[in-house]
Write an enzyme that holds these catalytic residues in place. Structure first.
Site, PDB file in Angstrom:
ATOM      1  N   TYR A  37       3.715   1.160   2.107  1.00  0.00           N
ATOM      2  CA  TYR A  37       2.373  -0.346   2.241  1.00  0.00           C
ATOM      3  C   TYR A  37       1.608   0.239   1.542  1.00  0.00           C
ATOM      4  O   TYR A  37       1.068  -0.118   0.516  1.00  0.00           O
ATOM      5  CB  TYR A  37       2.402  -1.016   3.239  1.00  0.00           C
ATOM      6  CG  TYR A  37       1.489  -1.990   3.386  1.00  0.00           C
ATOM      7  CD1 TYR A  37       2.052  -3.094   2.768  1.00  0.00           C
ATOM      8  CD2 TYR A  37       0.261  -1.586   4.202  1.00  0.00           C
ATOM      9  CE1 TYR A  37       0.767  -3.731   2.808  1.00  0.00           C
ATOM     10  CE2 TYR A  37      -0.502  -3.022   3.046  1.00  0.00           C
ATOM     11  CZ  TYR A  37      -0.124  -3.967   2.795  1.00  0.00           C
ATOM     12  OH  TYR A  37      -1.654  -4.869   2.320  1.00  0.00           O
ATOM     13  N   THR A  44      -5.969  -4.541  -0.423  1.00  0.00           N
ATOM     14  CA  THR A  44      -6.349  -3.828   1.319  1.00  0.00           C
ATOM     15  C   THR A  44      -7.434  -2.543   1.189  1.00  0.00           C
ATOM     16  O   THR A  44      -7.391  -1.425   0.924  1.00  0.00           O
ATOM     17  CB  THR A  44      -4.869  -3.742   1.756  1.00  0.00           C
ATOM     18  OG1 THR A  44      -4.701  -3.275   2.906  1.00  0.00           O
ATOM     19  CG2 THR A  44      -3.856  -2.314   1.540  1.00  0.00           C
TER      20      THR A  44
END
Length: 369
Positions: free
Chosen positions: A178, A135
């Site tokens: 995250y 990501t």
């Protein structure tokens, strides 16, 4: 099978963790359509993914195998990986907001789950290609970058970044649980390539959108915005809505994943940014304006506070991936969003006349100095 030339003549399955999800199901469909066997490994915990799996099964029948299991189940995962000719690792906890509520579970899925897979492949004692879905959150909130507001969008003052976006040389800076869990997994994959010779590559994704996306407020925001607009519900923007993202149609993302596998012998141990690039950069406000133009009516919008780790601007510099994988032109974002709107309307049996010719304010760009 040559690592540089995947062939469907090898009838062993391709393993896709998270294969019933949005990107996973599109990737599985492409592989199955090209004659590969696919093993989908998925806990089916995300609402709606059962429909994706049913769609794949209807289209491809016996060439798809399903393992319903959690990525944290180490023995089951090892069994699923035991004879795979290649692995695409997409299974993950995907929402920043969820990681703030349950950071341990977030790490167990993203960190330990990835380590489980890496160990299963290392123990096989043969070079199994692995492509990992990372990501852009590994770069943090980019708070040190200077921005200006141009119309409905934030843009960086640096002309080179405006022209090309954020490159892979950008220092890693993990924010939120995250970001930490995905960042740790990202680095573990790269290190297993270094330390153990695993032919693995990492794709650091921006915002992927397209058909089969079950968008929610926390993840899959392009589809979430469209679903809300189609159903006449208000959209909540966190911050002022001028934050910019480069959005990439899922068909182009799938091509990049397959390119990474095809050339894994050349790109192993490397991380690549994967996104729409500057030509597909759009602010949240601009995207909503375009959705309103498609629907022929204004979309209701509300505002709330900025969320942790939110980036004012992220546009990926995709030149490294394009050069390494030989990628062609990307689908323009207006065309892709209109296609997704049509698909979502059909899925929800909504009879809407969408105007494909409408354009919002163009995203401001500057040439590199």
């Amino acid at each position: 099978m040559s690592l540089a030339s995947p062939s469907n003549s090898d009838d062993r399955p391709v393993l896709i963790t998270g294969g019933a999800g949005f990107i996973g199901s599109n990737l599985a469909d492409r592989l199955l359509s090209e004659g590969h066997r696919v093993r989908v490994y998925d806990a089916l915990s995300r609402p709606g993914v059962e429909r994706n799996l049913a769609w794949l099964t209807t289209r491809h029948g016996a060439r798809i195998e399903t393992v319903r299991a959690d990525i944290r189940d180490e023995p089951e995962l090892a069994r699923a990986a035991r004879d795979a000719k290649a692995v695409f690792h997409l299974a993950a906890q995907v929402a920043v907001t969820t990681s703030m509520v349950s950071p341990r579970e977030d790490f167990e899925i993203n960190g330990i789950g990835t380590l489980n897979l890496l160990e299963a492949l290392r123990r096989r004692g043969e070079p199994v290609p692995l492509v990992f879905a990372s990501t852009n959150k590994v770069y943090g909130d980019l708070a040190d970058i200077d921005f200006v507001r141009e119309g409905e969008a934030y843009v960086p003052t640096d002309a080179g970044m405006r022209a090309y976006g954020v490159g892979e040389a950008r220092p890693l800076d993990f924010h939120t649980p995250y970001g930490c869990s995905k960042g740790a997994a990202d680095q573990y994959v790269l290190d297993y390539a270094r330390s153990f010779g695993l032919p693995a590559a990492v794709l650091r994704m921006s915002c992927i959108y397209g058909q089969r996306q079950m968008g929610t407020e926390d993840q899959g925001w392009v589809a979430h915005f469209l679903i809300s607009a189609l159903e006449g519900r208000p959209i909540t923007l966190y911050g002022d809505g001028r934050q910019v993202r480069d959005i990439l149609d899922v068909s182009d993302a799938v091509s990049a994943y397959l390119g990474a596998w095809a050339l894994i012998g050349e790109v192993k141990g490397r991380a690549f940014n994967l996104g729409g690039g500057p030509q597909n950069a759009v602010s949240l406000r601009q995207l909503i304006a375009y959705m309103g133009a498609l629907l022929g009516r204004e979309v209701e919008v509300g505002y709330s506070d900025w969320r942790p780790g939110d980036q004012r601007y992220f546009v990926a510099d995709t030149r490294a991936a394009e050069a390494a994988f030989g990628l062609g032109p990307k689908r323009p974002w207006r065309e892709g969003v209109a296609r997704l709107a049509r698909w979502l309307a059909s899925e929800r049996r909504l009879n809407l006349d969408l105007d494909l010719g409408a354009d919002p304010e163009p995203f401001p760009r500057a040439a590199a100095s």
